[in-house]
Design a protein around this motif. Structure first.
Motif, PDB file in Angstrom:
ATOM      1  N   HIS A  51       0.834  -1.208   0.000  1.00  0.00           N
ATOM      2  CA  HIS A  51       0.000   0.000   0.000  1.00  0.00           C
ATOM      3  C   HIS A  51       0.868   1.258   0.000  1.00  0.00           C
ATOM      4  N   ALA A  52       1.905   1.263   0.823  1.00  0.00           N
ATOM      5  CA  ALA A  52       2.813   2.421   0.867  1.00  0.00           C
ATOM      6  C   ALA A  52       3.471   2.640  -0.493  1.00  0.00           C
ATOM      7  N   ARG A  53       3.868   1.566  -1.130  1.00  0.00           N
ATOM      8  CA  ARG A  53       4.483   1.677  -2.461  1.00  0.00           C
ATOM      9  C   ARG A  53       3.489   2.237  -3.477  1.00  0.00           C
ATOM     10  N   ALA A  54       2.227   1.787  -3.393  1.00  0.00           N
ATOM     11  CA  ALA A  54       1.205   2.266  -4.327  1.00  0.00           C
ATOM     12  C   ALA A  54       0.922   3.755  -4.116  1.00  0.00           C
ATOM     13  N   VAL A  55       0.843   4.169  -2.872  1.00  0.00           N
ATOM     14  CA  VAL A  55       0.623   5.593  -2.578  1.00  0.00           C
ATOM     15  C   VAL A  55       1.803   6.412  -3.088  1.00  0.00           C
ATOM     16  N   ALA A  56       3.011   5.912  -2.854  1.00  0.00           N
ATOM     17  CA  ALA A  56       4.206   6.616  -3.337  1.00  0.00           C
ATOM     18  C   ALA A  56       4.157   6.794  -4.854  1.00  0.00           C
ATOM     19  N   LEU A  57       3.831   5.737  -5.556  1.00  0.00           N
ATOM     20  CA  LEU A  57       3.751   5.799  -7.016  1.00  0.00           C
ATOM     21  C   LEU A  57       2.712   6.832  -7.450  1.00  0.00           C
ATOM     22  N   ARG A  58       1.559   6.806  -6.797  1.00  0.00           N
ATOM     23  CA  ARG A  58       0.486   7.765  -7.115  1.00  0.00           C
ATOM     24  C   ARG A  58       0.941   9.209  -6.878  1.00  0.00           C
ATOM     25  N   GLU A  59       1.777   9.409  -5.853  1.00  0.00           N
ATOM     26  CA  GLU A  59       2.214  10.753  -5.476  1.00  0.00           C
ATOM     27  C   GLU A  59       3.522  11.175  -6.148  1.00  0.00           C
ATOM     28  N   GLY A  60       4.044  10.354  -7.040  1.00  0.00           N
ATOM     29  CA  GLY A  60       5.255  10.703  -7.766  1.00  0.00           C
ATOM     30  C   GLY A  60       6.539  10.487  -6.984  1.00  0.00           C
ATOM     31  N   MET A  61       6.475   9.643  -5.990  1.00  0.00           N
ATOM     32  CA  MET A  61       7.653   9.311  -5.171  1.00  0.00           C
ATOM     33  C   MET A  61       8.160   7.940  -5.605  1.00  0.00           C
ATOM     34  N   PRO A  62       9.471   7.719  -5.606  1.00  0.00           N
ATOM     35  CA  PRO A  62       9.959   6.392  -5.945  1.00  0.00           C
ATOM     36  C   PRO A  62       9.403   5.336  -4.982  1.00  0.00           C
ATOM     37  N   PRO A  63       8.672   4.348  -5.483  1.00  0.00           N
ATOM     38  CA  PRO A  63       8.088   3.326  -4.623  1.00  0.00           C
ATOM     39  C   PRO A  63       9.118   2.573  -3.785  1.00  0.00           C
ATOM     40  N   ALA A  64      10.327   2.431  -4.300  1.00  0.00           N
ATOM     41  CA  ALA A  64      11.360   1.713  -3.539  1.00  0.00           C
ATOM     42  C   ALA A  64      11.685   2.422  -2.232  1.00  0.00           C
ATOM     43  N   ILE A  65      11.667   3.748  -2.246  1.00  0.00           N
ATOM     44  CA  ILE A  65      11.940   4.500  -1.019  1.00  0.00           C
ATOM     45  C   ILE A  65      10.836   4.220   0.002  1.00  0.00           C
ATOM     46  N   ALA A  66       9.590   4.339  -0.437  1.00  0.00           N
ATOM     47  CA  ALA A  66       8.470   4.064   0.472  1.00  0.00           C
ATOM     48  C   ALA A  66       8.521   2.625   0.968  1.00  0.00           C
ATOM     49  N   GLY A  67       8.853   1.698   0.090  1.00  0.00           N
ATOM     50  CA  GLY A  67       8.944   0.291   0.492  1.00  0.00           C
ATOM     51  C   GLY A  67      10.002   0.074   1.555  1.00  0.00           C
ATOM     52  N   ASP A  68      11.162   0.681   1.367  1.00  0.00           N
ATOM     53  CA  ASP A  68      12.245   0.541   2.350  1.00  0.00           C
ATOM     54  C   ASP A  68      11.872   1.182   3.684  1.00  0.00           C
ATOM     55  N   VAL A  69      11.290   2.373   3.630  1.00  0.00           N
ATOM     56  CA  VAL A  69      10.895   3.068   4.854  1.00  0.00           C
ATOM     57  C   VAL A  69       9.843   2.253   5.598  1.00  0.00           C
ATOM     58  N   TYR A  70       8.858   1.754   4.881  1.00  0.00           N
ATOM     59  CA  TYR A  70       7.794   0.999   5.533  1.00  0.00           C
ATOM     60  C   TYR A  70       8.252  -0.369   6.013  1.00  0.00           C
ATOM     61  N   ASP A  71       9.201  -0.983   5.335  1.00  0.00           N
ATOM     62  CA  ASP A  71       9.751  -2.232   5.855  1.00  0.00           C
ATOM     63  C   ASP A  71      10.388  -1.984   7.224  1.00  0.00           C
TER      64      ASP A  71
END
Length: 88
Positions: A51-71
């Motif tokens: 979900h964090a990755r999907a929100v990041a993608l929607r907001e123009g943020m690299p999903p990998a960053i959100a994925g790492d932060v949320y992990d």
């Protein structure tokens, strides 16, 4: 640069306030769960990160960053919840 840093600092404060609210939900989860084994829920962890990755993608943020932060966030939350569960 000072203006950019001030903006980042202000945003970081808001993020930490929200993380404190999230932590209180972990405290509630520790009170609700009946066994210690229920604290680590790998399918839920995967869903939260996705979900964090999907929100990041929607907001123009690299999903990998959100994925790492949320992990990292979910692992820290699990550790916190385990501590709270053991304190019951």
């Amino acid at each position: 640069m000072a203006e950019v840093r001030a903006g980042v600092d202000a945003l970081d404060e808001r993020i930490v306030v929200l993380l404190a609210v999230r932590t209180r939900f972990m405290d509630a989860a520790a009170r609700i769960k009946t066994t210690r084994e229920q604290v680590r829920d790998e399918p839920r962890k995967a869903a939260v990160i996705a979900h964090a990755r999907a929100v990041a993608l929607r907001e123009g943020m690299p999903p990998a960053i959100a994925g790492d932060v949320y992990d990292c966030l979910v692992e820290a939350s699990i550790a916190h919840e385990l501590t709270r569960f053991d304190q019951r």
